[in-house]
Design a protein around this motif. Structure first.
Motif, mmCIF file in Angstrom:
data_model
loop_
_atom_site.group_PDB
_atom_site.id
_atom_site.type_symbol
_atom_site.label_atom_id
_atom_site.label_comp_id
_atom_site.label_asym_id
_atom_site.label_seq_id
_atom_site.Cartn_x
_atom_site.Cartn_y
_atom_site.Cartn_z
ATOM 1 N N GLU A 24 7.326 -10.298 2.673
ATOM 2 C CA GLU A 24 7.010 -9.966 1.279
ATOM 3 C C GLU A 24 5.789 -10.739 0.807
ATOM 4 N N MET A 25 5.699 -12.003 1.189
ATOM 5 C CA MET A 25 4.558 -12.813 0.762
ATOM 6 C C MET A 25 3.248 -12.225 1.283
ATOM 7 N N ILE A 26 3.223 -11.817 2.548
ATOM 8 C CA ILE A 26 2.013 -11.238 3.129
ATOM 9 C C ILE A 26 1.624 -9.960 2.388
ATOM 10 N N CYS A 27 2.619 -9.120 2.131
ATOM 11 C CA CYS A 27 2.343 -7.853 1.447
ATOM 12 C C CYS A 27 1.966 -8.073 -0.021
ATOM 13 N N ALA A 28 2.679 -8.983 -0.680
ATOM 14 C CA ALA A 28 2.405 -9.237 -2.097
ATOM 15 C C ALA A 28 0.999 -9.787 -2.293
ATOM 16 N N MET A 29 0.582 -10.700 -1.412
ATOM 17 C CA MET A 29 -0.777 -11.245 -1.531
ATOM 18 C C MET A 29 -1.814 -10.148 -1.375
ATOM 19 N N GLN A 30 -1.577 -9.247 -0.421
ATOM 20 C CA GLN A 30 -2.524 -8.162 -0.196
ATOM 21 C C GLN A 30 -2.642 -7.277 -1.435
ATOM 22 N N ALA A 31 -1.490 -6.976 -2.028
ATOM 23 C CA ALA A 31 -1.485 -6.115 -3.220
ATOM 24 C C ALA A 31 -2.147 -6.804 -4.406
ATOM 25 N N ALA A 32 -1.825 -8.089 -4.595
ATOM 26 C CA ALA A 32 -2.403 -8.814 -5.733
ATOM 27 C C ALA A 32 -3.912 -8.943 -5.592
ATOM 28 N N GLU A 33 -4.373 -9.179 -4.382
ATOM 29 C CA GLU A 33 -5.827 -9.266 -4.169
ATOM 30 C C GLU A 33 -6.493 -7.915 -4.426
ATOM 31 N N TYR A 34 -5.823 -6.842 -4.068
ATOM 32 C CA TYR A 34 -6.367 -5.510 -4.349
ATOM 33 C C TYR A 34 -6.545 -5.314 -5.859
ATOM 34 N N ARG A 35 -5.590 -5.838 -6.634
ATOM 35 C CA ARG A 35 -5.683 -5.727 -8.099
ATOM 36 C C ARG A 35 -6.774 -6.638 -8.663
ATOM 37 N N GLY A 36 -6.947 -7.807 -8.015
ATOM 38 C CA GLY A 36 -7.965 -8.743 -8.489
ATOM 39 C C GLY A 36 -7.430 -10.152 -8.637
ATOM 40 N N ARG A 37 -7.854 -11.050 -7.753
ATOM 41 C CA ARG A 37 -7.378 -12.436 -7.799
ATOM 42 C C ARG A 37 -7.740 -13.105 -9.116
ATOM 43 N N ASN A 38 -8.873 -12.701 -9.687
ATOM 44 C CA ASN A 38 -9.318 -13.330 -10.937
ATOM 45 C C ASN A 38 -8.414 -12.966 -12.114
ATOM 46 N N MET A 39 -7.534 -11.989 -11.938
ATOM 47 C CA MET A 39 -6.630 -11.577 -13.006
ATOM 48 C C MET A 39 -5.218 -12.138 -12.831
#
Length: 506
Positions: free
Chosen positions: A438-453
């Protein structure tokens, strides 16, 4: 230095001894009780009184009287004959826990051993001589007889130990530390093996790992919330206050803390009216698992300070009673309960993984793939998670509902608590792998949305986790990523991220 007195050892102190290799010593007051109890045993032998396990045989042989000249040989024979464990050894840290707990129990002063026996256990902890103890072979009543016999015989210079990173004969490690092997005397063999220290030691390690994993599951779920633009309203304090479960309220509060300031979470009605249960019910489900953990912690801390051998010596030897404190039922139930609580953390995590990778359930790239179709991305990581949670359902079957009579039906009901503890530890390991996925997938999704957000705290956590596992820019052998992430989770405490880190340089 942790001072043992047989009465007040805590899980926090155990953590320092087991994971941070803090030393232990015995309190003088406890040793005084031990000396008094030992004098009572010596008086029983001198007076040739009939007392189970001191001047009689064991189990069905309890009606066989032992000549006073043979009471010492009786104890040696007991240890050697009962060392019938099979299978892979317990993890080294578990055998260290057995030494710690056995020393603490004997310091209560009801077991009748000489102080030298306890001193040897303490020496083995402090010099990191850890017995090789096979995992299988205990029924969890009459004590953890087989596992603890393997522990006890190392004090005698028999068997094997883990020492300085290798598996060596016990006599070799003892000699290297200048520790003479013991010759057991009256009652001492029985006192060393009649107890619940194998299941409790396994339980302590499992609980400590499960507690860390429960905190981590909240931080990981928070990143998933950002990756899926989850609705923060479901974590509102009022919702959880009116239900009344403290653990549910605490979980919601911690998730709000993780997500404070996030620009990726949404309000109800902005994108959707409600989230799926695996997001919306995080406080309710994770909170219920915390209720399980609190129950287990209470039972473990009682058992860690319990006199669980037989017979027990009271009033200077005027009262010697054969009872059943060695019966592992309380810990068997606690470990079976722990299995359910941790398995559910994995179950709901796997459902969040599905929502992260399934293009029918989100607007992210299908399976978080950098080139959907040409590259499969996280597709089979969800398969692995599904397999692990399915395996956990089998392991979660309660061991404590089973009982097989032993010792010619003298010991006709047993707890199977050691099996429950072992299976609980396996479930924790499986759950950690699921949460790693889940951590690997969640990080990928969050980065797709934008780490700055992202929220400052989840961004800080992601930044460190990216030092462990890289972003998915092309297909690779993801089992290596899962292994690295799980290993990191096993050794990393998430609470500092939540409690002290409020900003991060992205």
């Amino acid at each position: 230095m942790v001072i043992l007195n047989g009465e007040s050892l805590t899980l926090q102190e155990a953590y320092h001894v087991l994971f941070e290799k803090e030393g232990i010593t015995a309190s003088p007051e406890a040793l005084a009780r031990v000396i008094s109890s030992r004098q009572a045993v010596e008086k029983i032998v001198a007076e040739k009184r009939i007392v189970y396990g001191i001047t009689t045989g064991f189990g069905k042989f309890s009606d066989v009287l032992i000549d006073s000249r043979d009471v010492d040989a009786l104890q040696t024979n007991l240890i050697l004959s009962h060392a019938c464990g099979v299978g892979d050894p317990f993890p080294e840290i578990v055998s260290r826990a057995m030494l710690l707990l056995r020393a603490n129990a004997l310091l209560k002063g009801y077991s009748g051993v000489r102080p030298i026996v306890i001193e040897r256990l303490i020496q083995m902890v402090n010099t990191e001589i850890h017995p090789v103890v096979p995992q299988q072979g205990s029924l969890g009543a009459s004590g953890d007889l087989a596992p603890l016999s393997h522990l006890a015989m190392t004090l005698m210079g028999e068997g094997e130990v883990f020492y300085q990173g290798t598996r060596v004969p016990a006599i070799q490690a003892l000699a290297a530390e200048g520790i003479p092997p013991l010759t057991l005397e009256a009652k001492e063999g029985l006192a060393l093996i009649n107890g619940t220290q194998a299941m409790t030691a396994m339980g302590v390690i499992t609980y400590l790992e499960a507690e860390r994993l429960a905190y981590q599951s909240e931080g990981i779920a928070a990143i998933t919330m950002e990756g899926l633009q989850g609705i923060i309203d479901a974590f509102d304090e009022d919702i959880h206050r009116v239900r009344g479960y403290k653990e549910q309220m605490d979980t919601a509060e911690r998730v709000r803390g993780w997500l404070s300031g996030s620009e990726l979470t949404t309000k109800q009605g902005e994108i959707r009216v409600q989230d799926a249960y695996s997001l919306r019910c995080i406080p309710q489900v994770h909170g219920a698992s915390w209720q399980v953990l609190h129950y287990v912690k209470e039972k473990l801390e009682i058992e860690m300070n319990a006199a669980s051998d037989n017979p027990l010596i009271f009033n200077g030897g005027s009262k010697v009673i054969s009872g059943g404190n060695f019966h592992g039922q309380p810990i068997a139930f606690a470990m079976d309960f722990l299995k359910l609580g941790v398995a559910e953390l994995a179950n709901i995590s796997e459902r969040r993984i599905e929502r992260l990778v399934n293009p029918q359930l989100n607007d992210l790239p299908p399976f978080l793939s950098p080139q959907p179709g040409l590259q499969s991305g996280a597709m089979i990581m969800q398969y692995a998670a599904a397999s692990l949670v399915s395996e956990n359902k089998t392991l979660a079957h309660p061991a404590s509902v089973d009982s097989i009579p032993s010792s010619a039906n003298q010991e006709d009901h047993v707890s199977m608590g050691t099996i429950a503890a072992r299976h609980a530890h396996q479930i924790v390991g499986n759950a950690r792998n699921v949460l790693a996925i889940e951590m690997i997938c969640a990080m990928q999704a969050a980065e797709y949305r934008g780490r700055n957000m992202m929220a400052a705290k989840t961004a800080s956590l992601l930044k460190e986790a990216r030092e462990i596992v890289d972003s998915i820019d092309k297909d690779r052998i993801f089992s290596k990523d899962i292994e690295k992430m799980a290993s990191w989770l096993k050794s990393t405490d998430f609470l500092p991220f939540l409690e002290t880190r409020s900003s991060v340089n992205l």
